[in-house]
Design a protein around this motif. Structure first.
Motif, mmCIF file in Angstrom:
data_model
loop_
_atom_site.group_PDB
_atom_site.id
_atom_site.type_symbol
_atom_site.label_atom_id
_atom_site.label_comp_id
_atom_site.label_asym_id
_atom_site.label_seq_id
_atom_site.Cartn_x
_atom_site.Cartn_y
_atom_site.Cartn_z
ATOM 1 N N GLN A 115 0.815 -1.209 0.000
ATOM 2 C CA GLN A 115 0.000 0.000 0.000
ATOM 3 C C GLN A 115 0.860 1.276 0.000
ATOM 4 O O GLN A 115 0.519 2.253 -0.672
ATOM 5 C CB GLN A 115 -0.905 0.006 1.226
ATOM 6 C CG GLN A 115 -2.111 0.913 1.080
ATOM 7 C CD GLN A 115 -3.131 0.622 2.180
ATOM 8 O OE1 GLN A 115 -2.825 0.711 3.365
ATOM 9 N NE2 GLN A 115 -4.324 0.236 1.784
ATOM 10 N N SER A 116 1.980 1.261 0.715
ATOM 11 C CA SER A 116 2.867 2.431 0.702
ATOM 12 C C SER A 116 3.386 2.670 -0.710
ATOM 13 O O SER A 116 3.507 3.810 -1.171
ATOM 14 C CB SER A 116 4.077 2.211 1.614
ATOM 15 O OG SER A 116 3.701 1.643 2.821
ATOM 16 N N GLN A 118 1.923 1.828 -3.500
ATOM 17 C CA GLN A 118 0.822 2.415 -4.281
ATOM 18 C C GLN A 118 0.694 3.911 -3.978
ATOM 19 O O GLN A 118 0.504 4.731 -4.893
ATOM 20 C CB GLN A 118 -0.511 1.733 -3.917
ATOM 21 C CG GLN A 118 -0.603 0.255 -4.278
ATOM 22 C CD GLN A 118 -1.766 -0.431 -3.581
ATOM 23 O OE1 GLN A 118 -2.360 0.131 -2.656
ATOM 24 N NE2 GLN A 118 -2.103 -1.640 -4.001
ATOM 25 N N ASP A 119 0.820 4.256 -2.694
ATOM 26 C CA ASP A 119 0.667 5.661 -2.285
ATOM 27 C C ASP A 119 1.776 6.541 -2.875
ATOM 28 O O ASP A 119 1.503 7.646 -3.357
ATOM 29 C CB ASP A 119 0.681 5.772 -0.753
ATOM 30 C CG ASP A 119 -0.581 5.187 -0.125
ATOM 31 O OD1 ASP A 119 -1.568 4.973 -0.854
ATOM 32 O OD2 ASP A 119 -0.567 4.929 1.097
ATOM 33 N N VAL A 120 3.008 6.058 -2.784
ATOM 34 C CA VAL A 120 4.122 6.837 -3.332
ATOM 35 C C VAL A 120 3.924 7.047 -4.832
ATOM 36 O O VAL A 120 4.120 8.149 -5.354
ATOM 37 C CB VAL A 120 5.474 6.150 -3.051
ATOM 38 C CG1 VAL A 120 6.601 6.851 -3.798
ATOM 39 C CG2 VAL A 120 5.747 6.121 -1.555
ATOM 40 N N ARG A 122 1.133 7.193 -6.419
ATOM 41 C CA ARG A 122 0.039 8.149 -6.616
ATOM 42 C C ARG A 122 0.522 9.581 -6.364
ATOM 43 O O ARG A 122 0.097 10.505 -7.041
ATOM 44 C CB ARG A 122 -1.154 7.779 -5.717
ATOM 45 C CG ARG A 122 -2.474 8.302 -6.251
ATOM 46 C CD ARG A 122 -3.678 7.758 -5.485
ATOM 47 N NE ARG A 122 -3.861 6.334 -5.640
ATOM 48 C CZ ARG A 122 -3.694 5.426 -4.670
ATOM 49 N NH1 ARG A 122 -3.362 5.811 -3.444
ATOM 50 N NH2 ARG A 122 -3.863 4.152 -4.902
ATOM 51 N N GLN A 123 1.407 9.737 -5.378
ATOM 52 C CA GLN A 123 1.971 11.072 -5.135
ATOM 53 C C GLN A 123 2.709 11.594 -6.366
ATOM 54 O O GLN A 123 2.857 12.804 -6.547
ATOM 55 C CB GLN A 123 2.929 11.032 -3.944
ATOM 56 C CG GLN A 123 2.230 10.957 -2.588
ATOM 57 C CD GLN A 123 3.139 10.389 -1.509
ATOM 58 O OE1 GLN A 123 4.354 10.439 -1.642
ATOM 59 N NE2 GLN A 123 2.551 9.845 -0.463
ATOM 60 N N SER A 131 -2.807 -4.956 -6.675
ATOM 61 C CA SER A 131 -3.797 -4.665 -5.639
ATOM 62 C C SER A 131 -4.402 -5.968 -5.148
ATOM 63 O O SER A 131 -4.893 -6.774 -5.935
ATOM 64 C CB SER A 131 -4.876 -3.756 -6.233
ATOM 65 O OG SER A 131 -5.881 -3.515 -5.278
ATOM 66 N N GLU A 135 -3.020 -5.865 1.060
ATOM 67 C CA GLU A 135 -2.043 -4.851 0.647
ATOM 68 C C GLU A 135 -1.584 -3.921 1.765
ATOM 69 O O GLU A 135 -0.518 -3.322 1.670
ATOM 70 C CB GLU A 135 -2.554 -4.054 -0.553
ATOM 71 C CG GLU A 135 -3.812 -3.251 -0.288
ATOM 72 C CD GLU A 135 -4.499 -2.822 -1.586
ATOM 73 O OE1 GLU A 135 -4.308 -3.472 -2.627
ATOM 74 O OE2 GLU A 135 -5.242 -1.837 -1.540
ATOM 75 N N GLY A 136 -2.345 -3.814 2.840
ATOM 76 C CA GLY A 136 -1.929 -2.969 3.958
ATOM 77 C C GLY A 136 -0.828 -3.589 4.800
ATOM 78 O O GLY A 136 -0.205 -2.898 5.619
#
Lengths: 467, 467
Positions: A115-116, A118-120, A122-123, A131, A135-136
């Motif tokens: 998940q991190s 994916q977040d990076v 997206r940033q 997915s 994923e967390g």
């Protein structure tokens, strides 16, 4: 020098866990079906430390069990009961090393939480499409070691297809620097392919360079009642022909799965009456906008209605509605767990073989066990079904577990007869190791052992898993 | 028994070629840079015959050279000069074994011509996307052995990504039946990955199961003048963000390449004045229709114009105009060949590294050789350039060939310094075998040799190629 002393020198006293209270979470798998013991749990901070840890274990002849987020479903990350194995946890290695926006790539360490990652991405206005439910907690290293699948394989492929380069600590303790960021490279055997999906049996993946994709501007989601699995397959073909790569998910669920989920999880809302035997959740990802995405879905559903491939359907009108539809699909495993679990199979088949497989195998199982109740869902677009078996009302699920072995044999034989796989996305680990020889030719098993022998001649990397 | 006698018994008298006039076409590569000799050229009709041929050669200790359409660019399919090697031609094995429309897969024999495979897919309203200049002669077996790239990799991947299963005759003469048609299968090491791109050094691929895709309903093509390679990269990003997977080609060409092509090939029409240093050919494949496809292209080009990423552009208004635009790009190699050839490099880099690489390496080469003239084109979307070097007017191309070694060294060193590959899509073969150790770590070469040793311990499969 004593191995524990060496390990403490390499990673520091606090990162060699030996007390039962410290090691406990690392010695049991997520579903609590496998419990082991360990000489120690070692938590290296970087690739150099992993290399020295592996070197020290190799010197001492100690087998190693690489472990990521410990969310695996086949016991691939749990040590055996001997207490002689060293668990190498990659969790501290969770840095994003670099993002190359213009190359659409990201380089991350193995312990990075999915998940991190994916977040990076997206940033940076990019999508990392892998997915899955865990994923967390799951780490990318574990995803790579098991070639994880998930809900977006239809469009973006498995973890294997998302990988451009790897850094791996070999069984010898040497570091293979294979972190390439290239879409094309034909300079010899593609060694990274060996490590992806090898479940830690050939080396320890310490970092990876992965593909990123443009972030879709909009997504549209539909939930459709279909009269049969054959109709679901027709709907899939219509959707692929119309949307091609914009079709990013195509999930199928039996009515029974949805009913169970609605009962067990009160927050789940089902937007259609449960009159059909099967339901489809499909998603369009679009780069024009929401209206365009919804337009594509509408045209697919309207063609499917004309072709009698769909009985009824709803299209989510907002992000909140879309999430609500996904909660039905994502709630299924949790709902079944709450209801006592069931006998699970993670199988794949040619998409063309799925409807007949389900019809015939359901019938065969019901003939053999009058109390059985199929609870089938999965990624129809990939030919991947979670073909699970529960019991009808009045029969405790324990009865199914008593017959687990025989149920497995029936299901796996039916899969094998149709050219399918007995493990589509979860791997072999400890769970399916004993039955693997029933479904692989002796020649293929020998080839796999030759590869193992070439890369880990002493058999110290995750022994007792896979092979 | 004599090996030739055994071979004749297996494949029949007429399929063991030994006369110079019969064997000649098999003993020289397409560009006529490698010439060899052979004990015989053997043409088996099916997988069983290939297995027996390999078994007979192994018994006799005779090295084998697998050969497909003989269109390779690195001498990978040409025997050495000893006359001891047996060329195993797969050309007679050209059957399509099956098409599974509902699974979007096709199973073909290795000798199937790429274009025939594309045609059969189209007859089933499906796309087999691998596309390259030699497709009328190249066989899918050769494409697999070299992991061929081409013009559609941006969307569909290399041959590797198109492959679901393989059938391979191993060095032992045993047949590995790996013809799976599954999108997901995590049951151990993915052995097919070893053979793809191995250039015949680990076994002989006899058949493959490959992915098919929905046939796009429309394609739109644009030709754009861009002020720099950096601008071309910006245009690529704009196009990817807007079109994502609908962007099926993104080719870049220097003005010099286009000029040469217009001079040498009178049928080529260039629709823009040649005032810019670089030109881009890009293609959108669409499932809605022509108008929609053109609309996407227009919106990309209009955004690029605003961002100063494009100077000028045309969009093809018909299939004929689109073909005319593609003829510019496809004519480049032929035009250069007509003009006497040039010093070629098939390199790849992270896309983000391409503009600086070209600027700096062009400058370095021109500083070193005042007569040099870069002729650069390629698949910018994949970071893959055909980074070729000719000479300025007045200097014969022979001068460049005299300095070929030094030019190669400069180019490859610049590629390596930026994490690139010295062979993006053509492979290693004989051409780059000697320099491979300069660009691979000793550890990686050792791993490759360990794999070779595991699968071909006697070194009889295509010796002297790749490793």
């Amino acid at each position: 020098m004593n191995l524990l002393t060496s390990l403490r020198e390499i990673v520091g006293e606090t990162n060699v866990l030996v007390e039962a209270s410290d090691t406990a979470p690392y010695l049991v798998d997520w579903r609590k079906r496998y419990r082991g013991a360990a000489l120690a749990v070692v938590r290296p901070a970087d690739t150099g430390e992993v290399a020295r840890v592996v070197g020290a274990c190799a010197n001492a002849g100690a087998p190693m069990v690489p472990q990521g987020g410990n969310t695996g479903l086949v016991g691939g990350g749990t040590p055996d009961s001997s207490g002689a194995e060293v668990v190498v946890s990659l969790q501290r290695m969770n840095r994003v090393r670099s993002v190359d926006r213009d190359n659409d790539t990201i380089t991350v360490e193995a312990g990075c939480i999915l998940q991190s990652l994916q977040d990076v991405a997206r940033q940076h206005e990019r999508l990392f499409p892998l997915s899955l439910a865990a994923e967390g907690t799951a780490t990318i290293g574990g995803n790579l070691a098991t070639n994880a699948g998930g809900t977006q394989v239809l469009r973006y492929g498995n973890t294997r297809e998302l990988t451009l380069g790897l850094e791996v600590v070999l069984a010898s303790g040497e570091i293979w620097e294979g972190l390439r960021a290239l879409r094309k490279d034909n300079t010899g055997y593609d060694l990274k392919q060996l490590f992806i999906g090898s479940e830690g049996t050939l080396g320890i993946i310490t970092a990876a360079t992965l593909k990123l994709f443009p972030l879709p501007r909009a997504q549209a989601t539909a939930f459709a009642a279909v009269p049969s699995l054959r109709a679901a397959a027709r709907l899939l073909e219509l959707a692929r022909n119309r949307a091609d790569a914009a079709l990013t998910a195509f999930e199928v669920m039996s009515a029974g799965c949805i009913q169970r989920t609605a009962i067990e999880l009160p927050t789940v809302r089902v937007p259609l009456p449960l009159k059909a035997p099967w339901y489809v959740l499909m998603e369009i990802s679009d780069h024009a906008g929401e209206e365009h995405a919804a337009g594509i879905l509408e045209s697919i559903l309207s063609a499917a209605l004309d072709a009698n491939a769909v009985d009824d359907s709803v299209i989510a009108a907002s992000l909140e509605q879309s999430r609500s539809l996904w909660r039905i699909r994502e709630g299924i495993p949790e709902a079944h767990a709450k209801a006592g679990g069931n006998v699970k199979h993670d199988i794949s088949l040619p998409v063309s073989a799925v409807p007949a497989f389900v019809e015939e195998t359901n019938a065969q199982l019901v003939r053999r066990f009058s109390w059985i109740e199929p609870a089938v869902f999965g990624h129809l677009g990939d030919g991947n079904l979670h073909y699970n078996m529960g019991t009808i009302a009045g029969t405790p699920i324990a009865v199914a577990f008593e017959h687990e072995r025989e149920i497995n044999d029936i299901v796996h034989a039916a899969v094998a007869a149709r050219g399918g796989s007995i493990s589509a996305e979860h791997g072999i680990g400890q769970l399916k190791r004993a039955v693997l020889p029933d479904y692989k030719s002796p020649l293929e098993l020998r080839l796999m052992r030759q590869v193992k022998q070439a890369l880990d001649p002493r058999g110290l990397m995750n022994p007792g898993k896979l092979l």
